[in-house]
Design a protein around this motif. Structure first.
Motif, short mmCIF file in Angstrom:
data_model
loop_
_atom_site.label_atom_id
_atom_site.label_comp_id
_atom_site.label_asym_id
_atom_site.label_seq_id
_atom_site.Cartn_x
_atom_site.Cartn_y
_atom_site.Cartn_z
N UNK A 91 55.91 40.17 44.66
CA UNK A 91 56.96 39.77 43.73
C UNK A 91 57.25 38.28 43.86
N UNK A 92 56.94 37.74 45.04
CA UNK A 92 57.19 36.32 45.30
C UNK A 92 55.96 35.45 45.07
N UNK A 93 54.96 36.04 44.44
CA UNK A 93 53.64 35.42 44.30
C UNK A 93 53.69 34.03 43.65
N UNK A 94 54.58 33.87 42.66
CA UNK A 94 54.55 32.63 41.87
C UNK A 94 54.87 31.39 42.69
N UNK A 102 46.00 31.49 46.02
CA UNK A 102 46.69 32.39 45.09
C UNK A 102 45.68 33.16 44.24
N UNK A 103 44.63 32.49 43.82
CA UNK A 103 43.61 33.15 43.01
C UNK A 103 42.93 34.26 43.79
N UNK A 104 42.58 33.96 45.05
CA UNK A 104 41.93 34.98 45.88
C UNK A 104 42.88 36.14 46.17
N UNK A 105 44.15 35.82 46.38
CA UNK A 105 45.13 36.86 46.67
C UNK A 105 45.34 37.77 45.44
N UNK A 106 45.37 37.18 44.26
CA UNK A 106 45.49 37.99 43.04
C UNK A 106 44.30 38.92 42.91
N UNK A 107 43.10 38.39 43.15
CA UNK A 107 41.91 39.24 43.11
C UNK A 107 42.04 40.39 44.10
N UNK A 108 42.48 40.06 45.32
CA UNK A 108 42.58 41.08 46.37
C UNK A 108 43.58 42.16 45.99
N UNK A 109 44.72 41.75 45.47
CA UNK A 109 45.74 42.73 45.08
C UNK A 109 45.22 43.64 43.98
N UNK A 110 44.58 43.05 42.99
CA UNK A 110 44.10 43.85 41.88
C UNK A 110 43.02 44.84 42.34
N UNK A 111 42.13 44.39 43.23
CA UNK A 111 41.11 45.30 43.77
C UNK A 111 41.75 46.43 44.56
N UNK A 127 49.68 47.61 36.85
CA UNK A 127 49.70 46.41 36.02
C UNK A 127 48.94 45.32 36.77
N UNK A 128 48.00 44.70 36.10
CA UNK A 128 47.13 43.72 36.75
C UNK A 128 47.90 42.42 36.97
N UNK A 129 47.83 41.90 38.17
CA UNK A 129 48.57 40.68 38.51
C UNK A 129 47.92 39.47 37.86
N UNK A 130 48.70 38.73 37.08
CA UNK A 130 48.23 37.48 36.48
C UNK A 130 48.79 36.33 37.29
N UNK A 131 47.93 35.51 37.83
CA UNK A 131 48.36 34.39 38.65
C UNK A 131 48.78 33.21 37.77
N UNK A 132 50.06 32.81 37.84
CA UNK A 132 50.45 31.64 37.06
C UNK A 132 49.80 30.37 37.58
#
Lengths: 359, 120
Positions: A91-94, A102-111, A127-132
């Motif tokens: 939730x604090x990703x942004x 951040x890009x790698x972490x978004x990939x990891x979460x979605x996987x 819901x797929x995480x979109x990295x701002x």
């Protein structure tokens, strides 16, 4: 029993769980963060938060849900058939400043989400995480996960997002979401930064932060996407606002319409009043639902926003969750209860299959 | 129904805006590209003196402009001096709000004489 879709429940996404799903070199960082003992939603380098006031004894312990089977069992106890999963810590990703990480972490979460939570036909959807931090890559992630029929939306991390979600740098995300007919879901969380939403760092305890932070986050981001014409430029895009209650919505409808009267020339790409876009393609999740002494005032608020705009959310298992009975006990018609508890969410999330019971 | 002569066409050249008074009624008279329009000098928003605001164009944007802002509708837009609410002089309709629409009084030119008809 009323068929119930819960638009906001949370999975416990610790660094250690995501590490095996993370690309190198950032897997190493998650492994270093694994196993630490941290306060709720505060992990430096993972869930950045900055609270300078002391903890207060007597608060109930924090809850988390670790597996899909546990989540299914707990939702059954709440009489919730369908749940839409959001993260805990991310939730604090942004606020994560490192774009590559951040890009790698978004990939990891979605996987991890797809592998660990969405494998079975058990009423859980993601819901797929979109990295701002990386909108172009997020658009690729949206296109990739749109092929997974258990992904029903796009999660826009909202706490601390800078710039706000109306910035044109995010256009690739809105474009990809519209193309896939996936609603974008704004979800905020209490956060302490001098910038976002508005100097909540000055508050000396959590009461004040909790009161304002979610609603301010939604109001600021709704205004942001409106003022750059996102709903006009993406005429099929669906937008879902979660975890801010609903009473702020009529205020924003009235306030934006009022200033649209006066400043339409600043936003000429909006060819209708802001409230009309909101009543056409935006939905508002109930939790944490307001609890006026006279509950009919809350029902009137629902009518003001639109009976078809409101979707139930519990926020399970977080501390301020709402039980479905918080909505079911309201003085409103059975038809409206059915709409709020489940049927409206089928419009917001068209990928969720219509259950036999709801037809 | 009563006809009121308010002047000659020379009094209302192209691009002009004029407030005339007929009995107690204030009416804005506009010449937009050779066509006369007559609107009440009262804004439906908060009763401001609508017709004393400027005649202008406005910002337009949409798919036709590739979502860029462009200046358009020059000479067709009346802006209330109080809150800046824009009206299309040719229809009386506010651009931002379907609830705000002002009436248009019948206005005609016969033998160079400009006539507004009230009470219709």
């Amino acid at each position: 029993m009323v068929f119930t879709i819960d638009a906001d429940i949370h999975v416990n996404d610790t660094p250690g769980k995501l590490a095996p799903y993370c690309e190198m070199p950032w897997r190493k960082s998650l492994e270093l963060l694994d196993g630490g003992s941290y306060p709720y939603l505060q992990i430096p380098g993972f869930a950045p938060n900055l609270r300078q006031d002391p903890p207060i004894a007597g608060s109930p312990p924090y809850r988390s849900v670790e597996t899909a089977a546990d989540m299914r069992r707990e939702l059954n106890e709440l009489d919730i058939e369908v749940g839409i999963l959001f993260p805990d810590h991310l939730l604090l990703f942004a606020t994560l400043p490192n774009r590559e990480y951040a890009t790698a972490l978004a990939h990891a979460y979605n996987r991890w989400l797809a592998e660990e939570w969405l494998q079975e036909d058990n009423g859980l959807f993601g819901v797929v995480l979109a990295s701002p931090q990386n909108p172009e890559d997020s658009a690729n992630e949206i296109r990739k996960y749109a092929k997974n029929d258990r992904i029903v939306g796009v999660y826009l991390p909202t706490a601390g997002v800078h710039p706000l979600w109306g910035d044109r740098k995010y256009d690739p995300i809105f474009s990809a979401a519209q193309e896939a007919d996936l609603p974008v879901c704004l979800h905020s969380v209490t956060i302490t930064t001098p910038q976002f939403p508005y100097q909540l760092d000055q508050f000396e305890n959590h009461f004040a932060r909790q009161v304002l932070s979610h609603a301010f986050a939604m109001m600021a981001n709704l205004t942001s996407i409106m003022h750059t014409g996102v709903p006009a430029r993406y005429p099929k895009l669906k937008v879902v606002f979660t975890e801010a209650g609903i009473a702020w919505v009529p205020y924003m409808m009235w306030r934006m319409d009022k200033y649209y009267n006066e400043y339409r020339r600043h936003v000429p790409f909006l060819d209708r009043r802001p409230s009309e876009y909101m009543r056409e393609r935006m939905w508002f999740a109930t939790q944490p639902v307001e609890e006026p002494d006279d509950p009919s005032q809350l029902v009137e608020t629902i009518h003001q926003i639109g009976d078809d705009r409101i979707i139930f959310a519990s926020d399970w298992p977080h501390h301020d969750f709402d039980h479905p009975k918080a909505i079911l006990k309201l003085p409103m018609s059975q038809d409206l209860k059915r709409a709020v508890m489940g049927l409206n969410a089928l419009s917001a999330f068209p990928r969720i299959p219509v259950p036999v019971a709801a037809e | 129904m009563a006809e009121h002569v308010i002047g000659t066409i020379a009094d209302f050249p192209v691009g002009s805006s004029t407030v005339v008074k007929i009995r107690t009624i204030e009416i804005g008279v506009f010449n937009v590209a050779g066509t006369l329009y007559a609107l009440p000098n009262i804004c439906p928003h908060q009763y401001g003196p609508l017709c004393t605001g400027g005649v202008n164009g406005t910002m337009v944007s949409g798919p036709d402009t590739d979502w860029q802002l462009e200046w358009g509708r020059e000479g067709e837009i009346l802006t209330c001096p109080w809150h800046g609410i824009e009206f299309d002089i040719t229809t009386g309709q506010a651009l931002a709000n379907p609830r705000f629409k002002v009436r248009q009084y019948p206005i005609s030119v016969v033998d160079d004489k400009v006539t507004i008809t009230l009470g219709s």
